[in-house]
Design a protein around this motif. Structure first.
Motif, PDB file in Angstrom:
ATOM      1  N   UNK A 386     -91.862   7.558  26.211  1.00 50.65           N
ATOM      2  CA  UNK A 386     -91.398   8.897  25.826  1.00 50.65           C
ATOM      3  C   UNK A 386     -89.882   8.891  25.725  1.00 50.65           C
ATOM      4  N   UNK A 387     -89.378   9.489  24.638  1.00 51.79           N
ATOM      5  CA  UNK A 387     -87.940   9.699  24.486  1.00 51.79           C
ATOM      6  C   UNK A 387     -87.667  11.190  24.555  1.00 51.79           C
ATOM      7  N   UNK A 388     -86.598  11.559  25.254  1.00 53.32           N
ATOM      8  CA  UNK A 388     -86.172  12.944  25.319  1.00 53.32           C
ATOM      9  C   UNK A 388     -84.667  13.026  25.379  1.00 53.32           C
ATOM     10  N   UNK A 389     -84.107  14.175  25.100  1.00 55.72           N
ATOM     11  CA  UNK A 389     -82.654  14.335  25.192  1.00 55.72           C
ATOM     12  C   UNK A 389     -82.118  14.053  26.589  1.00 55.72           C
ATOM     13  N   UNK A 390     -82.966  14.305  27.614  1.00 58.15           N
ATOM     14  CA  UNK A 390     -82.564  14.055  28.999  1.00 58.15           C
ATOM     15  C   UNK A 390     -83.670  13.296  29.706  1.00 58.15           C
ATOM     16  N   UNK A 391     -83.340  12.739  30.872  1.00 52.14           N
ATOM     17  CA  UNK A 391     -84.334  12.006  31.665  1.00 52.14           C
ATOM     18  C   UNK A 391     -85.465  12.924  32.096  1.00 52.14           C
ATOM     19  N   UNK A 392     -85.129  14.145  32.514  1.00 50.50           N
ATOM     20  CA  UNK A 392     -86.158  15.083  32.969  1.00 50.50           C
ATOM     21  C   UNK A 392     -87.138  15.421  31.850  1.00 50.50           C
ATOM     22  N   UNK A 393     -86.616  15.615  30.637  1.00 52.68           N
ATOM     23  CA  UNK A 393     -87.503  15.950  29.522  1.00 52.68           C
ATOM     24  C   UNK A 393     -88.393  14.773  29.146  1.00 52.68           C
ATOM     25  N   UNK A 394     -87.850  13.566  29.187  1.00 50.93           N
ATOM     26  CA  UNK A 394     -88.652  12.394  28.878  1.00 50.93           C
ATOM     27  C   UNK A 394     -89.769  12.221  29.904  1.00 50.93           C
ATOM     28  N   UNK A 395     -89.452  12.409  31.189  1.00 52.77           N
ATOM     29  CA  UNK A 395     -90.457  12.263  32.241  1.00 52.77           C
ATOM     30  C   UNK A 395     -91.551  13.313  32.104  1.00 52.77           C
ATOM     31  N   UNK A 396     -91.177  14.553  31.797  1.00 50.27           N
ATOM     32  CA  UNK A 396     -92.170  15.616  31.660  1.00 50.27           C
ATOM     33  C   UNK A 396     -93.090  15.359  30.469  1.00 50.27           C
ATOM     34  N   UNK A 397     -92.507  14.940  29.335  1.00 58.12           N
ATOM     35  CA  UNK A 397     -93.318  14.650  28.153  1.00 58.12           C
ATOM     36  C   UNK A 397     -94.307  13.522  28.430  1.00 58.12           C
ATOM     37  N   UNK A 398     -93.835  12.479  29.078  1.00 60.20           N
ATOM     38  CA  UNK A 398     -94.683  11.317  29.356  1.00 60.20           C
ATOM     39  C   UNK A 398     -95.795  11.655  30.334  1.00 60.20           C
ATOM     40  N   UNK A 418     -98.793   9.220  36.567  1.00 62.56           N
ATOM     41  CA  UNK A 418     -98.470  10.640  36.436  1.00 62.56           C
ATOM     42  C   UNK A 418     -97.810  11.148  37.713  1.00 62.56           C
ATOM     43  N   UNK A 419     -98.361  10.779  38.858  1.00 59.83           N
ATOM     44  CA  UNK A 419     -97.792  11.253  40.125  1.00 59.83           C
ATOM     45  C   UNK A 419     -96.388  10.694  40.345  1.00 59.83           C
ATOM     46  N   UNK A 420     -96.141   9.455  39.930  1.00 60.36           N
ATOM     47  CA  UNK A 420     -94.791   8.901  40.036  1.00 60.36           C
ATOM     48  C   UNK A 420     -93.822   9.716  39.187  1.00 60.36           C
ATOM     49  N   UNK A 421     -94.191   9.974  37.928  1.00 61.18           N
ATOM     50  CA  UNK A 421     -93.301  10.686  37.013  1.00 61.18           C
ATOM     51  C   UNK A 421     -93.026  12.115  37.464  1.00 61.18           C
ATOM     52  N   UNK A 422     -93.981  12.715  38.181  1.00 65.83           N
ATOM     53  CA  UNK A 422     -93.819  14.086  38.658  1.00 65.83           C
ATOM     54  C   UNK A 422     -93.291  14.166  40.082  1.00 65.83           C
ATOM     55  N   UNK A 423     -93.095  13.026  40.718  1.00 63.77           N
ATOM     56  CA  UNK A 423     -92.633  13.005  42.100  1.00 63.77           C
ATOM     57  C   UNK A 423     -91.196  13.510  42.195  1.00 63.77           C
ATOM     58  N   UNK A 424     -90.892  14.404  43.141  1.00 64.89           N
ATOM     59  CA  UNK A 424     -89.509  14.854  43.319  1.00 64.89           C
ATOM     60  C   UNK A 424     -88.551  13.699  43.585  1.00 64.89           C
ATOM     61  N   UNK A 425     -89.048  12.656  44.268  1.00 65.47           N
ATOM     62  CA  UNK A 425     -88.180  11.512  44.551  1.00 65.47           C
ATOM     63  C   UNK A 425     -87.821  10.772  43.272  1.00 65.47           C
ATOM     64  N   UNK A 426     -88.744  10.711  42.317  1.00 66.33           N
ATOM     65  CA  UNK A 426     -88.450  10.051  41.044  1.00 66.33           C
ATOM     66  C   UNK A 426     -87.545  10.924  40.180  1.00 66.33           C
ATOM     67  N   UNK A 427     -87.878  12.188  40.073  1.00 61.36           N
ATOM     68  CA  UNK A 427     -87.084  13.051  39.200  1.00 61.36           C
ATOM     69  C   UNK A 427     -85.652  13.203  39.705  1.00 61.36           C
ATOM     70  N   UNK A 428     -85.456  13.077  41.030  1.00 63.11           N
ATOM     71  CA  UNK A 428     -84.099  13.144  41.575  1.00 63.11           C
ATOM     72  C   UNK A 428     -83.315  11.901  41.211  1.00 63.11           C
TER      73      UNK A 428
END
Length: 656
Positions: A386-398, A418-428
């Motif tokens: 997934x590509x997004x303008x920001x890291x958060x957007x790419x993670x959410x799309x994926x 999915x749980x990794x990409x949505x994990x607060x520790x990853x998104x931080x």
């Protein structure tokens, strides 16, 4: 110029190279094992040559057969992909000696980097930072350390050791795995950096001496030292990024590098970084670099192999952020056990492209619906980027695309990703290589245990709708409806963990739920909104939700808003003679018994290794489930076993 290219590989990387060839007008040649005869990459090639057999040693690792295939098809170039012979200096030299164009670095560069110990010595002289390293395990005094294979990569032949007591066993085990995977059991030991990040730099060199850094990737989320989540660019201070790029370019120049390659580093929390290895090939994770630079790395490989200059003057600045996940046929909750079977459905929503640079969502897959996943090769099914303008957007799309994907027939690591990409520790972010060890919560399935009975109800109602749709008469009547209320209909399933779920329901004249109960209990109010053979909509505690249902024989795949599950329908009147002897341990997948650690009559403790099973290029230990006595060992070393074969019988202590 290259006119006809043979790809000495399989799966998604073969399809990736073929896509670049089509864009350039280059004809393509596939080589394939018997197991891969019907694979998508074979169908997409202009020419295909069979390599008789299935095991890599008799097919994709046979240099003579691959060169003969090139000769028979009139190929004038060979691309090795990654894995198999991609970093085999002898293969590269044989291709060149045959008068063919080798799409990769010179054989001497491959040889120099293929031996990790020699590579460390060479690049240390070039000023690339190195970790303390030992070749004699008896000299190791500081722990923790990492045992590594000198040849090959991909995490095979690697073991973390935290004290002297476990070092000898780790060295022996890593050596066996390395010998089996790479034909070379040489291992060494280096200092292990806690909370280190795995950051790698993509380089590109040409025949005129130019070596450029094309950006970096963070590949820190790994299982068994193998990457499963990669992203670009890495979160780095500008000064550190500049030093990493400079070290990678220095490494490339030191070996006269030509083509696309990767220099991997370990980044310590202190900001220090150390050389890990140099991959003299295209990396699995190259699409994230393509996404943020817009470059087609395979196209660049081909242009450079033809003798052309690097068509870039400097490192391109990244645009946006890209994240890739490796979708694998494996069960993370059971020690990453590989899975086999037939992919009954394989769909990912929202994909905007594949096998070429793109923004949005990219799918590079080696399989399609109907593909058979066997035991002969790596467990990776596809890469989703997934590509997004920001890291958060790419993670959410994926994460959203993965969660909605329909992956039926083979167990995958989708839920964990999915749980990794949505994990607060990853998104931080950023994360380090110990992420999975510190976050056991990501191993939980997306569909909670409490929601499995709802999924089972949806499966039962969809099956009832299918029976009515196929009924020869009175098709408009609800399934099982009677003028006088009677006993409810009953459907029984086994769930993902082998437990039993029972659904009891009765429909009224309008097709609504007159009564409904499950065991385990639903624990909520449920009303039927609509049911068809492939979709059921329920009102659960006042919230309307839809479940997609796909039935294949007695197996029912249910995809809902909160996750997916696979249920197996049970017969109404089970055969009482079925079943195994108590204490039987069966093979979770086909493989070879390489070692038996115990003897019949031996007392064992729960968790003690009984046997070692080798499948999908990895060793898997079969452990004692309870304290007890080994009653039988029907599978001796060397045996090839199928799924479900009894490997051992352990009688619990209380039964003695």
């Amino acid at each position: 110029m290259i006119t006809r290219l043979l790809v000495a590989n399989r799966g998604e990387i073969a399809r990736r190279v073929f896509a670049a060839c089509r864009a350039l007008g280059v004809e393509t040649v596939a080589v394939h094992s018997d197991a891969d005869a019907d694979a998508p990459f074979v169908a997409e090639a202009d020419h295909a040559v069979r390599l008789p057999g299935n095991a890599p040693a008799e097919t994709y690792l046979r240099i003579d057969l691959i060169l003969d295939a090139a000769r028979r098809c009139g190929a004038d170039a060979v691309h090795p992909g990654y894995g198999f012979l991609a970093e085999h200096a002898g293969f590269a030299a044989a291709v060149v000696d045959a008068g063919l164009t080798w799409v990769g670095p010179p054989p001497a560069a491959i040889a120099a980097m293929g031996d990790k110990l020699a590579a460390k010595a060479l690049l240390a002289d070039a000023g690339v930072p190195m970790l303390p390293t030992w070749t004699d395990a008896d000299q190791v005094t500081d722990f923790p350390v990492l045992v590594k294979a000198s040849a090959g990569g991909g995490g095979r032949g690697m073991r973390i050791v935290r004290d002297a007591a476990g070092l000898a066993d780790a060295v022996a085990s890593a050596g066996r795995e390395a010998a089996g995977a790479f034909g070379d059991g040489t291992v060494f030991v280096e200092r292990y950096v806690e909370r280190g990040r795995h950051v790698e730099v993509q380089i590109l060199g040409d025949t005129r001496g130019t070596v450029l850094a094309l950006g970096e990737r963070d590949c820190s989320i790994q299982r068994r030292h193998q990457k499963i989540v990669e992203e670009a660019p890495a979160a780095l201070p500008p000064e550190l990024r500049e030093r990493l790029h400079a070290a990678a370019v220095a490494a490339g120049r030191a070996v006269g590098y030509v083509g696309a390659g990767t220099v991997e580093f370990l980044l310590a929390p202190s900001g220090e970084f150390f050389f890990l290895e140099m991959n003299t090939r295209l990396q699995v994770e190259h699409p994230v670099t393509e996404a943020v630079t817009g470059l087609d790395l395979v196209r660049l490989q081909l242009l450079v192999a033809e003798g052309g200059p690097t068509p870039l003057a400097a490192t391109p600045p990244p645009t946006g952020h890209a994240i890739e996940v490796r979708l694998c046929a494996e069960d993370p909750a059971h020690d990453w056990r590989p899975a086999t079977g037939v992919l009954r459905r394989f769909t990912v929503p929202g994909v905007t492209g594949g096998f070429a640079p793109t923004t949005g969502l990219r799918l590079d897959s080696g399989v399609t619906a109907g593909s058979t996943v066997g035991v002969h090769y790596d467990s990776m099914l596809a890469k989703l980027v997934a590509w997004g303008p920001t890291r958060a957007e790419a993670a959410r799309l994926l994460a959203g695309a993965l969660a909605r994907a329909e992956l039926h027939g083979v167990t995958t690591n989708r839920d964990l990703l999915v749980r990794v990409l949505r994990s607060p520790a990853f998104t931080a972010g950023p994360v380090d290589t110990g992420f999975l060890d510190r976050h056991p919560e990501v191993f939980a399935p997306l569909l909670a245990d409490a929601d499995v009975p709802v999924a089972a109800l949806a499966a039962a109602l969809a099956s009832a709708a299918a029976r009515r749709a196929a009924a020869p008469a009175l098709r408009s009547l609800p399934s099982g409806w009677r003028n006088v209320p009677a006993f409810p209909q009953v459907a029984r399933f086994t769930d993902r963990d082998g437990g039993e779920v029972e659904v009891r329901y009765r429909l009224d004249r309008t097709g609504g739920l007159a009564e409904c109960a499950t065991d385990p209990p639903l624990g909520r109010a449920v009303a039927l909104v609509a049911a068809t053979p492939d979709r059921v909509t329920l009102d659960v505690d006042g919230v309307r939700r839809g479940w997609r249902v796909h039935r294949v024989g007695s197996t029912v795949f249910v995809d809902g808003p909160d996750g997916a599950t696979t249920l197996t329908g049970l017969p109404r009147f089970p055969d009482p003679r079925r079943g195994l002897a108590a204490g039987s341990l069966v093979a979770p997948l086909p493989g070879a018994v390489t070692r038996v650690h115990v003897t019949v009559g031996q007392r064992v403790r729960a968790g003690e290794p009984l046997l070692t099973l080798e499948a999908m290029k990895l060793e898997h230990q079969v452990l004692a489930p309870v304290d007890g006595v080994v009653a039988a060992l029907p599978a001796p070393p060397g045996d090839q076993v199928d799924t479900g074969a009894v490997l051992a019988v352990v009688n619990p202590e209380e039964d003695r």
